[in-house]
Design an enzyme around this catalytic site. Sequence first.
Site, PDB file in Angstrom:
ATOM      1  N   ASP A   1      56.345 -39.093  -4.187  1.00  0.00           N
ATOM      2  CA  ASP A   1      56.077 -37.685  -4.476  1.00  0.00           C
ATOM      3  C   ASP A   1      57.365 -36.957  -4.800  1.00  0.00           C
ATOM      4  O   ASP A   1      57.499 -35.757  -4.590  1.00  0.00           O
ATOM      5  CB  ASP A   1      55.376 -37.025  -3.285  1.00  0.00           C
ATOM      6  CG  ASP A   1      54.746 -35.690  -3.665  1.00  0.00           C
ATOM      7  OD1 ASP A   1      54.506 -34.872  -2.747  1.00  0.00           O
ATOM      8  OD2 ASP A   1      54.523 -35.447  -4.873  1.00  0.00           O
TER       9      ASP A   1
ATOM     10  N   LYS B   1      59.213 -37.059 -10.880  1.00  0.00           N
ATOM     11  CA  LYS B   1      58.224 -37.926 -11.549  1.00  0.00           C
ATOM     12  C   LYS B   1      58.877 -38.945 -12.469  1.00  0.00           C
ATOM     13  O   LYS B   1      58.360 -40.034 -12.647  1.00  0.00           O
ATOM     14  CB  LYS B   1      57.210 -37.070 -12.306  1.00  0.00           C
ATOM     15  CG  LYS B   1      56.613 -35.944 -11.458  1.00  0.00           C
ATOM     16  CD  LYS B   1      56.207 -36.390 -10.051  1.00  0.00           C
ATOM     17  CE  LYS B   1      56.071 -35.215  -9.106  1.00  0.00           C
ATOM     18  NZ  LYS B   1      55.922 -35.632  -7.696  1.00  0.00           N
TER      19      LYS B   1
ATOM     20  N   ASP C   1      51.653 -39.510  -6.207  1.00  0.00           N
ATOM     21  CA  ASP C   1      51.076 -38.188  -6.446  1.00  0.00           C
ATOM     22  C   ASP C   1      51.392 -37.748  -7.877  1.00  0.00           C
ATOM     23  O   ASP C   1      52.342 -38.240  -8.503  1.00  0.00           O
ATOM     24  CB  ASP C   1      51.658 -37.173  -5.455  1.00  0.00           C
ATOM     25  CG  ASP C   1      50.933 -35.820  -5.528  1.00  0.00           C
ATOM     26  OD1 ASP C   1      51.564 -34.799  -5.211  1.00  0.00           O
ATOM     27  OD2 ASP C   1      49.749 -35.787  -5.920  1.00  0.00           O
ATOM     28  N   ASN C   2      50.600 -36.825  -8.416  1.00  0.00           N
ATOM     29  CA  ASN C   2      50.893 -36.129  -9.679  1.00  0.00           C
ATOM     30  C   ASN C   2      50.947 -37.003 -10.918  1.00  0.00           C
ATOM     31  O   ASN C   2      51.715 -36.717 -11.856  1.00  0.00           O
ATOM     32  CB  ASN C   2      52.236 -35.388  -9.573  1.00  0.00           C
ATOM     33  CG  ASN C   2      52.354 -34.547  -8.345  1.00  0.00           C
ATOM     34  OD1 ASN C   2      53.183 -34.825  -7.479  1.00  0.00           O
ATOM     35  ND2 ASN C   2      51.536 -33.508  -8.248  1.00  0.00           N
TER      36      ASN C   2
ATOM     37  N   GLU D   1      47.189 -29.470  -6.408  1.00  0.00           N
ATOM     38  CA  GLU D   1      47.037 -28.761  -5.131  1.00  0.00           C
ATOM     39  C   GLU D   1      46.758 -27.270  -5.344  1.00  0.00           C
ATOM     40  O   GLU D   1      47.416 -26.597  -6.130  1.00  0.00           O
ATOM     41  CB  GLU D   1      48.288 -28.930  -4.245  1.00  0.00           C
ATOM     42  CG  GLU D   1      49.618 -28.703  -4.922  1.00  0.00           C
ATOM     43  CD  GLU D   1      50.218 -29.953  -5.500  1.00  0.00           C
ATOM     44  OE1 GLU D   1      49.481 -30.878  -5.821  1.00  0.00           O
ATOM     45  OE2 GLU D   1      51.447 -30.000  -5.650  1.00  0.00           O
TER      46      GLU D   1
HETATM   47  C1  LIG Z   1      65.597 -38.888  -6.283  1.00  0.00           C
HETATM   48  N1  LIG Z   1      64.995 -38.300  -5.094  1.00  0.00           N
HETATM   49  N2  LIG Z   1      64.949 -38.950  -3.935  1.00  0.00           N
HETATM   50  C2  LIG Z   1      64.351 -38.127  -3.059  1.00  0.00           C
HETATM   51  C3  LIG Z   1      64.001 -36.909  -3.673  1.00  0.00           C
HETATM   52  C4  LIG Z   1      63.379 -35.720  -3.255  1.00  0.00           C
HETATM   53  C5  LIG Z   1      63.208 -34.702  -4.175  1.00  0.00           C
HETATM   54  C6  LIG Z   1      62.583 -33.382  -3.754  1.00  0.00           C
HETATM   55  O1  LIG Z   1      61.634 -33.571  -2.714  1.00  0.00           O
HETATM   56  C7  LIG Z   1      61.902 -32.731  -4.912  1.00  0.00           C
HETATM   57  C8  LIG Z   1      62.435 -31.567  -5.466  1.00  0.00           C
HETATM   58  C9  LIG Z   1      61.789 -30.997  -6.558  1.00  0.00           C
HETATM   59  C10 LIG Z   1      60.665 -31.603  -7.138  1.00  0.00           C
HETATM   60  C11 LIG Z   1      60.170 -32.775  -6.580  1.00  0.00           C
HETATM   61  C12 LIG Z   1      59.038 -33.529  -7.208  1.00  0.00           C
HETATM   62  N3  LIG Z   1      57.743 -32.885  -7.132  1.00  0.00           N
HETATM   63  C13 LIG Z   1      57.315 -32.188  -8.180  1.00  0.00           C
HETATM   64  O2  LIG Z   1      58.042 -31.980  -9.152  1.00  0.00           O
HETATM   65  C14 LIG Z   1      55.938 -31.646  -8.128  1.00  0.00           C
HETATM   66  C15 LIG Z   1      55.613 -30.633  -9.032  1.00  0.00           C
HETATM   67  C16 LIG Z   1      54.335 -30.062  -9.030  1.00  0.00           C
HETATM   68  C17 LIG Z   1      54.015 -28.987 -10.007  1.00  0.00           C
HETATM   69  C18 LIG Z   1      52.820 -29.026 -10.727  1.00  0.00           C
HETATM   70  C19 LIG Z   1      52.506 -28.007 -11.635  1.00  0.00           C
HETATM   71  C20 LIG Z   1      53.394 -26.963 -11.809  1.00  0.00           C
HETATM   72  F1  LIG Z   1      53.093 -25.963 -12.674  1.00  0.00           F
HETATM   73  C21 LIG Z   1      54.598 -26.919 -11.107  1.00  0.00           C
HETATM   74  C22 LIG Z   1      54.909 -27.929 -10.206  1.00  0.00           C
HETATM   75  C23 LIG Z   1      53.361 -30.512  -8.127  1.00  0.00           C
HETATM   76  C24 LIG Z   1      53.688 -31.541  -7.235  1.00  0.00           C
HETATM   77  O3  LIG Z   1      52.756 -32.018  -6.355  1.00  0.00           O
HETATM   78  C25 LIG Z   1      54.959 -32.111  -7.233  1.00  0.00           C
HETATM   79  O4  LIG Z   1      55.209 -33.130  -6.355  1.00  0.00           O
HETATM   80  C26 LIG Z   1      60.774 -33.332  -5.461  1.00  0.00           C
HETATM   81  C27 LIG Z   1      63.633 -34.860  -5.479  1.00  0.00           C
HETATM   82  C28 LIG Z   1      64.243 -36.052  -5.904  1.00  0.00           C
HETATM   83  C29 LIG Z   1      64.426 -37.066  -4.988  1.00  0.00           C
HETATM   84 MG   LIG Z   2      53.405 -33.870  -5.503  1.00  0.00          MG
END
Ligand SMILES: Cn1ncc2cc([C@H](O)c3cccc(CNC(=O)c4cc(-c5ccc(F)cc5)cc(O)c4O)c3)ccc21
Ligand SMILES: [Mg+2]
Length: 214
Positions: A141, A144, A169-170, A199
Site C-alpha cells: 500500500d 504504486k 491496494d489501489n 476508500e
Molecule cells: C518506498 N516506500 N517504502 C515505504 C513507503 C511508504 C510510503 C508512504 O506510506 C506513502 C506516502 C504517500 C503515498 C503513499 C501511497 N499511497 C497512495 O498513493 C494512495 C493514494 C490514494 C489516492 C486515490 C485517489 C486520489 F484522488 C488521491 C489519492 C489512495 C490510496 O489508498 C493510496 O494508498 C504511501 C511511501 C513510499 C514508501
Molecule cells: Mg491505499
Amino acid sequence: TRSTRPQRMLKAVQKNATKGNPESVISAIDYFCKNSEWAMNVGDEKGSILDSVVTEVNPSTVLELGTYCGYSTVRIARLLSPGTKLITLEFNPAYATVARQIIAYAGLQDKVTQVEGSSADLIPQIKERFSITTFDFIFLDHWKDRYLPDIKLFEECGLLRKGSVLLADNVICPGAPEYLEYVRNSPRYESRYYPAHLEYTKVEDGLEKSVFLG
Ligand SMILES: Cn1ncc2cc([C@H](O)c3cccc(CNC(=O)c4cc(-c5ccc(F)cc5)cc(O)c4O)c3)ccc21
Ligand SMILES: [Mg+2]
C-alpha cells in the site's frame, strides 16, 4: 502552526475511540474520513476484504509496505494469532509518529514492529535484521510505482515461498498497471481481483491477491 491531517486523525481517535479497543479505533478513523476529511486509509469496504484474506491465510510472518497512519496495520494486527508480529514499513517520519500513537491507542504495539525507511533499502535487509526466512502475507500500500520493483525484489531476496500471499491496494485507483500485468501474466503467480471502491468514495478500485507458486 497548523496541524496536519494525520494529526487531526489521531485527535479524532483519542476523542472518539476506546483505548485498547481496535474495532473502535477503526470505526473512529472511518467516521473521521467520511464526515471530516478524506484520507488514504484502505477503508472499511476494502478493509473487510483485507480482513477476510488475513483470516484465511492466518499468517505467522507479515509485512506491510506503507504504514501511513496505521489503519491497515491495526486491521491486520487485531486478527493475528497470539505471538505473531507484523513488520510495517514507513518512509515518512511524520506518518510513522502518528501511526505509532494510533497503534498504541488500539493496544496492538506488542504485535507490530514499525520500521522507518524505504522498501528498496529495507527488503534486502529483512532476513538478517528480523531473522525471517519467508513471508506468509504481504500487504502492498505504498507508492504504486514501487509495487512491481518490490515484488521482484522479494523474489530475488528469497522472501517468498510456495503459497506466500501478496495483497495489493489501489490496483485501479491510483492504479498499478505494470504490477497487474506482471502478476496476471507470470506463471509464478495465481492472481485474483477483488472489486471494490476507493476508500470513502464511489470511485472504482480494488485489491489484487497474488499467490506465489514457487
Ligand atoms: C518506498 N516506500 N517504502 C515505504 C513507503 C511508504 C510510503 C508512504 O506510506 C506513502 C506516502 C504517500 C503515498 C503513499 C501511497 N499511497 C497512495 O498513493 C494512495 C493514494 C490514494 C489516492 C486515490 C485517489 C486520489 F484522488 C488521491 C489519492 C489512495 C490510496 O489508498 C493510496 O494508498 C504511501 C511511501 C513510499 C514508501
Ligand atoms: Mg491505499
